[in-house]
Write a protein that holds these residues in place. Structure first.
Motif, PDB file in Angstrom:
ATOM      1  N   SER A   9       0.831  -1.201   0.000  1.00  0.00           N
ATOM      2  CA  SER A   9       0.000   0.000   0.000  1.00  0.00           C
ATOM      3  C   SER A   9       0.865   1.250   0.000  1.00  0.00           C
ATOM      4  O   SER A   9       1.882   1.314   0.689  1.00  0.00           O
ATOM      5  N   GLN A  12      -3.171   4.827  -0.034  1.00  0.00           N
ATOM      6  CA  GLN A  12      -4.411   4.154  -0.414  1.00  0.00           C
ATOM      7  C   GLN A  12      -5.483   4.272   0.676  1.00  0.00           C
ATOM      8  O   GLN A  12      -6.334   3.393   0.809  1.00  0.00           O
ATOM      9  N   ALA A  13      -5.468   5.350   1.438  1.00  0.00           N
ATOM     10  CA  ALA A  13      -6.415   5.515   2.551  1.00  0.00           C
ATOM     11  C   ALA A  13      -7.864   5.382   2.102  1.00  0.00           C
ATOM     12  O   ALA A  13      -8.703   4.898   2.857  1.00  0.00           O
ATOM     13  N   LEU A  16      -8.003   1.221   1.389  1.00  0.00           N
ATOM     14  CA  LEU A  16      -7.464   0.227   2.312  1.00  0.00           C
ATOM     15  C   LEU A  16      -8.490  -0.332   3.290  1.00  0.00           C
ATOM     16  O   LEU A  16      -8.507  -1.544   3.514  1.00  0.00           O
ATOM     17  N   ASP A  39       3.175  -0.954   4.019  1.00  0.00           N
ATOM     18  CA  ASP A  39       2.930   0.406   3.539  1.00  0.00           C
ATOM     19  C   ASP A  39       4.262   1.080   3.204  1.00  0.00           C
ATOM     20  O   ASP A  39       5.252   0.888   3.900  1.00  0.00           O
ATOM     21  N   SER A  42       3.093   6.144   3.529  1.00  0.00           N
ATOM     22  CA  SER A  42       1.982   6.952   3.024  1.00  0.00           C
ATOM     23  C   SER A  42       1.889   8.294   3.733  1.00  0.00           C
ATOM     24  O   SER A  42       2.264   8.433   4.896  1.00  0.00           O
ATOM     25  N   THR A  46      -3.248   7.110   5.655  1.00  0.00           N
ATOM     26  CA  THR A  46      -3.195   5.650   5.771  1.00  0.00           C
ATOM     27  C   THR A  46      -2.573   5.226   7.098  1.00  0.00           C
ATOM     28  O   THR A  46      -3.108   4.360   7.792  1.00  0.00           O
TER      29      THR A  46
END
Length: 87
Positions: A9, A12-13, A16, A39, A42, A46
């Motif tokens: 990720s 990608q909040a 996700l 992750d 981010s 995120t």
């Protein structure tokens, strides 16, 4: 049997939470799911979302992109079957 699932990720909040929920809802007899989120540092909320999730295994660290993130997650995995799901 144990399945290890990695989700790479980066920022990608928006997606996700639905991805995590879909994996965590998978329940099958005689199957254990190890779920790892990798992750890539981010900046869109995120990490804050992940910090509020109890019992979720995740790491946020700079990586070399999606393939590198998947491989980092697989290095921590201990299942018999490995897979990944993009967020």
């Amino acid at each position: 049997m144990r399945f290890s699932i990695v989700t790479p990720s980066l920022n990608q909040a928006a997606y996700l939470p639905a991805c995590v929920e879909s994996v965590l809802q998978q329940k099958t007899q005689n199957v254990d799911i190890q779920y790892l989120i990798q992750d890539g540092k981010s900046t869109d909320g995120t990490i804050e979302w992940l910090q509020n999730q109890s019992g979720l295994a995740w790491v946020s660290a700079a990586d070399g992109g999606q393939a590198a993130a998947i491989n980092l997650g697989f290095e921590k995995a201990d299942g018999e079957i490995f897979g990944y799901l993009n967020s």
